[in-house]
Design a protein around this motif. Structure first.
Motif, PDB file in Angstrom:
ATOM      1  N   LEU A 103     -30.114  -8.437   1.442  1.00 52.44           N
ATOM      2  CA  LEU A 103     -31.115  -9.120   2.271  1.00 52.44           C
ATOM      3  C   LEU A 103     -31.544 -10.402   1.577  1.00 52.44           C
ATOM      4  O   LEU A 103     -31.286 -10.603   0.389  1.00 52.44           O
ATOM      5  N   GLU A 104     -32.214 -11.252   2.353  1.00 51.76           N
ATOM      6  CA  GLU A 104     -32.860 -12.443   1.808  1.00 51.76           C
ATOM      7  C   GLU A 104     -34.323 -12.396   2.186  1.00 51.76           C
ATOM      8  O   GLU A 104     -34.661 -11.981   3.295  1.00 51.76           O
ATOM      9  N   VAL A 105     -35.170 -12.841   1.264  1.00 48.06           N
ATOM     10  CA  VAL A 105     -36.609 -12.784   1.519  1.00 48.06           C
ATOM     11  C   VAL A 105     -37.267 -14.012   0.898  1.00 48.06           C
ATOM     12  O   VAL A 105     -36.850 -14.473  -0.166  1.00 48.06           O
ATOM     13  N   ARG A 106     -38.296 -14.536   1.597  1.00 48.38           N
ATOM     14  CA  ARG A 106     -39.038 -15.673   1.047  1.00 48.38           C
ATOM     15  C   ARG A 106     -39.645 -15.292  -0.301  1.00 48.38           C
ATOM     16  O   ARG A 106     -40.236 -14.209  -0.427  1.00 48.38           O
ATOM     17  N   LYS A 107     -39.533 -16.237  -1.240  1.00 49.21           N
ATOM     18  CA  LYS A 107     -40.064 -15.995  -2.584  1.00 49.21           C
ATOM     19  C   LYS A 107     -41.560 -15.662  -2.552  1.00 49.21           C
ATOM     20  O   LYS A 107     -42.060 -14.946  -3.411  1.00 49.21           O
ATOM     21  N   SER A 108     -42.281 -16.201  -1.559  1.00 51.06           N
ATOM     22  CA  SER A 108     -43.740 -15.985  -1.484  1.00 51.06           C
ATOM     23  C   SER A 108     -44.111 -14.688  -0.759  1.00 51.06           C
ATOM     24  O   SER A 108     -45.293 -14.349  -0.689  1.00 51.06           O
ATOM     25  N   ASN A 109     -43.139 -13.975  -0.216  1.00 51.97           N
ATOM     26  CA  ASN A 109     -43.441 -12.798   0.608  1.00 51.97           C
ATOM     27  C   ASN A 109     -43.611 -11.558  -0.280  1.00 51.97           C
ATOM     28  O   ASN A 109     -42.738 -10.693  -0.380  1.00 51.97           O
ATOM     29  N   TYR A 130     -34.241 -22.516   0.949  1.00 50.95           N
ATOM     30  CA  TYR A 130     -33.518 -21.884   2.061  1.00 50.95           C
ATOM     31  C   TYR A 130     -34.360 -21.811   3.326  1.00 50.95           C
ATOM     32  O   TYR A 130     -33.843 -21.883   4.426  1.00 50.95           O
ATOM     33  N   TYR A 131     -35.679 -21.638   3.149  1.00 53.19           N
ATOM     34  CA  TYR A 131     -36.571 -21.492   4.312  1.00 53.19           C
ATOM     35  C   TYR A 131     -37.450 -22.722   4.475  1.00 53.19           C
ATOM     36  O   TYR A 131     -37.856 -23.332   3.492  1.00 53.19           O
ATOM     37  N   LYS A 132     -37.799 -23.003   5.726  1.00 56.47           N
ATOM     38  CA  LYS A 132     -38.779 -24.063   5.994  1.00 56.47           C
ATOM     39  C   LYS A 132     -40.181 -23.497   5.838  1.00 56.47           C
ATOM     40  O   LYS A 132     -40.432 -22.334   6.162  1.00 56.47           O
ATOM     41  N   SER A 135     -45.213 -27.119   4.785  1.00 53.30           N
ATOM     42  CA  SER A 135     -45.274 -28.312   3.936  1.00 53.30           C
ATOM     43  C   SER A 135     -43.932 -28.703   3.314  1.00 53.30           C
ATOM     44  O   SER A 135     -43.866 -29.642   2.533  1.00 53.30           O
ATOM     45  N   GLY A 136     -42.871 -27.987   3.612  1.00 54.95           N
ATOM     46  CA  GLY A 136     -41.582 -28.345   3.007  1.00 54.95           C
ATOM     47  C   GLY A 136     -40.580 -27.211   3.093  1.00 54.95           C
ATOM     48  O   GLY A 136     -40.290 -26.721   4.180  1.00 54.95           O
ATOM     49  N   GLN A 137     -40.084 -26.799   1.925  1.00 60.12           N
ATOM     50  CA  GLN A 137     -39.083 -25.743   1.902  1.00 60.12           C
ATOM     51  C   GLN A 137     -39.423 -24.709   0.837  1.00 60.12           C
ATOM     52  O   GLN A 137     -40.178 -25.000  -0.090  1.00 60.12           O
ATOM     53  N   GLU A 138     -38.789 -23.570   0.978  1.00 60.34           N
ATOM     54  CA  GLU A 138     -39.092 -22.475   0.057  1.00 60.34           C
ATOM     55  C   GLU A 138     -37.802 -21.733  -0.292  1.00 60.34           C
ATOM     56  O   GLU A 138     -36.918 -21.585   0.560  1.00 60.34           O
ATOM     57  N   ASP A 139     -37.719 -21.256  -1.542  1.00 65.37           N
ATOM     58  CA  ASP A 139     -36.529 -20.513  -1.970  1.00 65.37           C
ATOM     59  C   ASP A 139     -36.468 -19.131  -1.314  1.00 65.37           C
ATOM     60  O   ASP A 139     -37.498 -18.538  -0.977  1.00 65.37           O
TER      61      ASP A 139
END
Ligand SMILES: CC(C)(COP(=O)(O)OP(=O)(O)OC[C@H]1O[C@@H](n2cnc3c(N)ncnc32)[C@H](O)[C@@H]1OP(=O)(O)O)[C@@H](O)C(=O)NCCC(=O)NCCS
Length: 147
Positions: A103-109, A130-132, A135-139
């Motif tokens: 799976l892939e998951v937002r680093k902030s999740n 990888y994610y929008k 304010s920008g993008q997120e790994d």
């Protein structure tokens, strides 16, 4: 809570979409849910008293499986719904002789990462930007569970 886990009917898609819109930072569109259904992805719901309280969408190819989406209705968070879905998934995968799940998951999740760690998924990589976000993008963290 011990929900029933079932495969979805096409008529359930609107409920999945409603949950998704209420919890996801960049929700799937209704069209994405319908396309996923027609693509033959595994789509499962957790039901309590006939109400859909969570869902899980997966794609399995040969001996590998990817979690495409998972969410719990906001009124039912922290009541073990996602855990029930992942326990179900482990049995489902074992029966199909799946070797590993990704799976892939937002680093902030943090909630989702903690959930996956509880189920012994391990980080195997990072997809930069990888994610929008607003304010920008997120790994994205890439995680894997191996049987
Ligand atoms: C992540 C999500 C699916 C968890 O669903 P849930 O049904 O509330 O999860 P559970 O009650 O089964 O919790 C299982 C574990 O997840 C972790 N967890 C769940 N919510 C958490 C939170 N808010 N903060 C920290 N950890 C959390 C905990 O480790 C928890 O175990 P514990 O109860 O022993 O502490 C839910 O928060 C959600 O729908 N989030 C939005 C959608 C999403 O981010 N999906 C993942 C996309 S990759």
């Amino acid at each position: 809570m011990k929900p029933e886990i079932e495969s979805i009917d096409l008529k359930d898609i609107a409920d999945l979409y409603a949950i998704e819109k209420s919890v996801s930072q960049s929700p799937w569109t209704l069209e994405m849910f319908i396309a996923s259904f027609h693509a033959g992805h595994g789509m499962f719901v957790a039901k309590s008293e006939d109400k859909i309280v969570g869902f899980l969408i997966i794609m399995d190819v040969m001996e590998q499986l990817e979690i495409l989406n998972i969410a719990t209705h906001p009124d039912f968070h922290k009541q073990g719904i996602a855990s029930q879905l992942l326990s179900f998934l482990k049995n489902y995968a074992k029966q199909r002789e799946i070797n590993s799940m990704f799976l892939e998951v937002r680093k902030s999740n943090q909630a989702a990462i903690a959930l996956y760690q509880k189920f012994e998924f391990e980080q195997i990589g990072i997809r930069k930007k990888y994610y929008k976000t607003d304010s920008g993008q997120e790994d994205a963290l890439m995680m894997q569970f191996s049987f």
